[in-house]
Design a protein around this motif. Structure first.
Motif, PDB file in Angstrom:
ATOM      1  N   THR A 197      33.212 -94.309  23.837  1.00 32.08           N
ATOM      2  CA  THR A 197      32.286 -93.185  24.006  1.00 32.08           C
ATOM      3  C   THR A 197      30.850 -93.637  23.738  1.00 32.08           C
ATOM      4  OG1 THR A 197      32.463 -92.545  21.689  1.00 32.08           O
ATOM      5  CG2 THR A 197      34.088 -91.611  23.208  1.00 32.08           C
ATOM      6  N   ALA A 198      29.914 -92.706  23.927  1.00 35.46           N
ATOM      7  CA  ALA A 198      28.510 -92.999  23.621  1.00 35.46           C
ATOM      8  C   ALA A 198      28.329 -93.271  22.126  1.00 35.46           C
ATOM      9  CB  ALA A 198      27.632 -91.838  24.062  1.00 35.46           C
ATOM     10  N   VAL A 199      29.121 -92.568  21.294  1.00 36.89           N
ATOM     11  CA  VAL A 199      29.058 -92.812  19.847  1.00 36.89           C
ATOM     12  C   VAL A 199      29.519 -94.228  19.531  1.00 36.89           C
ATOM     13  CG1 VAL A 199      29.999 -92.127  17.613  1.00 36.89           C
ATOM     14  CG2 VAL A 199      29.362 -90.381  19.279  1.00 36.89           C
ATOM     15  N   ALA A 200      30.605 -94.666  20.171  1.00 34.76           N
ATOM     16  CA  ALA A 200      31.101 -96.024  19.945  1.00 34.76           C
ATOM     17  C   ALA A 200      30.086 -97.063  20.416  1.00 34.76           C
ATOM     18  CB  ALA A 200      32.434 -96.215  20.667  1.00 34.76           C
TER      19      ALA A 200
ATOM     20  N   LEU B 205      43.768 -88.652   6.917  1.00 36.53           N
ATOM     21  CA  LEU B 205      44.329 -88.345   8.236  1.00 36.53           C
ATOM     22  C   LEU B 205      43.290 -87.656   9.119  1.00 36.53           C
ATOM     23  CD1 LEU B 205      47.846 -86.903   8.935  1.00 36.53           C
ATOM     24  CD2 LEU B 205      45.872 -85.840   9.979  1.00 36.53           C
ATOM     25  N   LEU B 206      42.570 -86.696   8.532  1.00 39.22           N
ATOM     26  CA  LEU B 206      41.515 -86.007   9.280  1.00 39.22           C
ATOM     27  C   LEU B 206      40.429 -86.991   9.716  1.00 39.22           C
ATOM     28  CD1 LEU B 206      40.108 -83.428  10.278  1.00 39.22           C
ATOM     29  CD2 LEU B 206      39.164 -83.164   7.976  1.00 39.22           C
ATOM     30  N   SER B 207      40.003 -87.855   8.805  1.00 43.20           N
ATOM     31  CA  SER B 207      38.975 -88.841   9.138  1.00 43.20           C
ATOM     32  C   SER B 207      39.462 -89.806  10.209  1.00 43.20           C
ATOM     33  CB  SER B 207      38.581 -89.622   7.872  1.00 43.20           C
ATOM     34  OG  SER B 207      38.117 -88.752   6.862  1.00 43.20           O
ATOM     35  N   TYR B 208      40.710 -90.204  10.130  1.00 40.22           N
ATOM     36  CA  TYR B 208      41.318 -91.129  11.087  1.00 40.22           C
ATOM     37  C   TYR B 208      41.239 -90.573  12.506  1.00 40.22           C
ATOM     38  CZ  TYR B 208      45.292 -93.589  13.331  1.00 40.22           C
ATOM     39  OH  TYR B 208      46.110 -94.303  14.185  1.00 40.22           O
ATOM     40  N   HIS B 209      41.614 -89.315  12.677  1.00 43.94           N
ATOM     41  CA  HIS B 209      41.627 -88.732  14.014  1.00 43.94           C
ATOM     42  C   HIS B 209      40.225 -88.357  14.497  1.00 43.94           C
ATOM     43  CE1 HIS B 209      45.877 -88.839  14.696  1.00 43.94           C
ATOM     44  NE2 HIS B 209      46.128 -88.211  13.565  1.00 43.94           N
ATOM     45  N   VAL B 210      39.366 -87.909  13.605  1.00 44.48           N
ATOM     46  CA  VAL B 210      37.994 -87.605  14.008  1.00 44.48           C
ATOM     47  C   VAL B 210      37.289 -88.877  14.467  1.00 44.48           C
ATOM     48  CG1 VAL B 210      35.738 -86.873  13.163  1.00 44.48           C
ATOM     49  CG2 VAL B 210      37.766 -85.537  12.595  1.00 44.48           C
ATOM     50  N   LEU B 211      37.478 -89.960  13.733  1.00 46.59           N
ATOM     51  CA  LEU B 211      36.866 -91.231  14.113  1.00 46.59           C
ATOM     52  C   LEU B 211      37.404 -91.710  15.459  1.00 46.59           C
ATOM     53  CD1 LEU B 211      34.989 -93.558  13.305  1.00 46.59           C
ATOM     54  CD2 LEU B 211      36.954 -94.633  12.182  1.00 46.59           C
ATOM     55  N   GLY B 212      38.719 -91.577  15.667  1.00 43.88           N
ATOM     56  CA  GLY B 212      39.298 -91.978  16.944  1.00 43.88           C
ATOM     57  C   GLY B 212      38.735 -91.178  18.100  1.00 43.88           C
TER      58      GLY B 212
ATOM     59  N   ILE C  88      45.903 -87.006  20.886  1.00 38.82           N
ATOM     60  CA  ILE C  88      46.719 -87.405  19.732  1.00 38.82           C
ATOM     61  C   ILE C  88      46.066 -86.933  18.445  1.00 38.82           C
ATOM     62  CG2 ILE C  88      45.624 -89.670  19.518  1.00 38.82           C
ATOM     63  CD1 ILE C  88      49.290 -88.765  18.791  1.00 38.82           C
ATOM     64  N   GLY C  89      44.738 -86.767  18.463  1.00 38.09           N
ATOM     65  CA  GLY C  89      44.049 -86.251  17.281  1.00 38.09           C
ATOM     66  C   GLY C  89      44.438 -84.817  16.980  1.00 38.09           C
ATOM     67  N   VAL C  90      44.369 -83.938  17.985  1.00 41.47           N
ATOM     68  CA  VAL C  90      44.719 -82.539  17.746  1.00 41.47           C
ATOM     69  C   VAL C  90      46.203 -82.400  17.434  1.00 41.47           C
ATOM     70  CG1 VAL C  90      42.817 -81.641  19.126  1.00 41.47           C
ATOM     71  CG2 VAL C  90      45.018 -82.082  20.226  1.00 41.47           C
ATOM     72  N   CYS C  91      47.023 -83.273  18.034  1.00 44.28           N
ATOM     73  CA  CYS C  91      48.464 -83.230  17.745  1.00 44.28           C
ATOM     74  C   CYS C  91      48.739 -83.687  16.309  1.00 44.28           C
ATOM     75  CB  CYS C  91      49.197 -84.125  18.740  1.00 44.28           C
ATOM     76  SG  CYS C  91      50.988 -84.002  18.664  1.00 44.28           S
TER      77      CYS C  91
END
Length: 280
Positions: free
Chosen positions: A194-197, A240-247, A257-260
């Motif tokens: 993404t642009a953030v990455a 877990l929240l940080s893991y999926h938000v970062l992804g 997979i984040g929302v799941c």
């Protein structure tokens, strides 16, 4: 049953943990969270239903399909797509509005199972977790007086832990993440960043990528420990929240997979901690 006043044998405690009775509220909250995750993921796919479910989309020939892919199923005629979308939406609405609608759970499970076979190139780990979630809910025993068996929740919790553990083992054993501490930085430079990455790649020193890579591996490989012990669970859910938000911030296709994963995280919340909007 253990003797009155005596110590509770370990096998009995394990049996109680696996399938003893518990409040049905956490499982109902998970069902609503899973419905929202399903709505977000499959709602996006239904916006391009022709490409996804019919012959107008890209399809691999049988000779080109990997043996690891599920068997091919026939595509839907275009006229049936609105009917499938209506049934899917009706099932989701039923689950969100009223509990214990078993037919709705089966509709959602069947549509997801079909999509895994008809469009394996679109499928991801999110689809597999969603399918497991709806199958477990569809086959679970109905609640009685607000109580249900703990077995469905345990199966679902173990499923998510195995996903994280499998992801970590894949990176460690076959992805080179243990031998090359710039592997994450190399992966982020791919076409799905993404642009953030891109900003992170331009800004962060190489040492930060090594630290971030180690943290991701530590989370995934240690997930049975972090999520398995009550004393570590609050910190684990934040991780877990940080893991999926970062992804989701780094990869364009990782938000499903984040929302799941966040929907499955509801299974670890205490009943008193459940958000009001997930309650009955």
């Amino acid at each position: 049953m253990p003797a009155e006043g005596g110590a509770v044998p370990a096998p009995y405690r394990l049996a109680q943990w696996l399938w003893g009775e518990e409040s049905a509220q956490p499982l109902r909250a998970f069902e609503r969270a899973l419905a929202l995750a399903t709505l977000l993921h499959y709602g996006a796919l239904f916006l391009h239903a022709g490409e996804w479910l019919t012959r107008s989309g890209f399809r691999l020939s049988n000779l080109s399909r990997s043996p690891a892919m599920p068997p091919s199923l026939g595509e839907l005629p275009g006229v049936l797509v609105p009917l499938v979308a209506f049934a899917f939406a009706a099932a989701l609405l039923s689950v969100l509005m009223r509990p214990a609608q078993r037919w709705a759970r089966w509709v959602l499970a069947v549509v997801i199972l079909y999509s895994l076979h008809v469009a394996p190139l679109v499928a991801s780990a999110a689809d597999s977790l969603l399918l497991i979630g709806w199958l477990v809910l569809a086959t679970s025993v109905a609640q009685v007086d607000g109580q249900c068996s703990a077995a469905p929740r345990r199966i679902l919790q173990v499923s998510l832990v195995l996903y994280y553990l499998g992801a970590g083992l894949g990176k460690a054993l076959h992805g080179g993440w243990l031998g090359d501490w710039q592997a994450l930085g190399a992966v982020v430079q791919g076409t799905e960043h993404t642009a953030v990455a891109a900003w992170m790649l331009r800004t962060l020193p190489l040492a930060c990528w090594a630290i971030l890579q180690a943290a991701l591996l530590l989370w995934e490989l240690g997930s049975p420990l972090w999520l398995g012990f009550a004393r570590l669970r609050v910190g684990a859910l934040k991780a877990l929240l940080s893991y999926h938000v970062l992804g989701a911030l780094m990869f364009t296709g990782s938000w499903p997979i984040g929302v799941c994963g966040l929907a499955f995280a509801v299974l670890w919340l205490r009943e008193s901690d459940l958000p009001e909007w997930l309650r009955n």
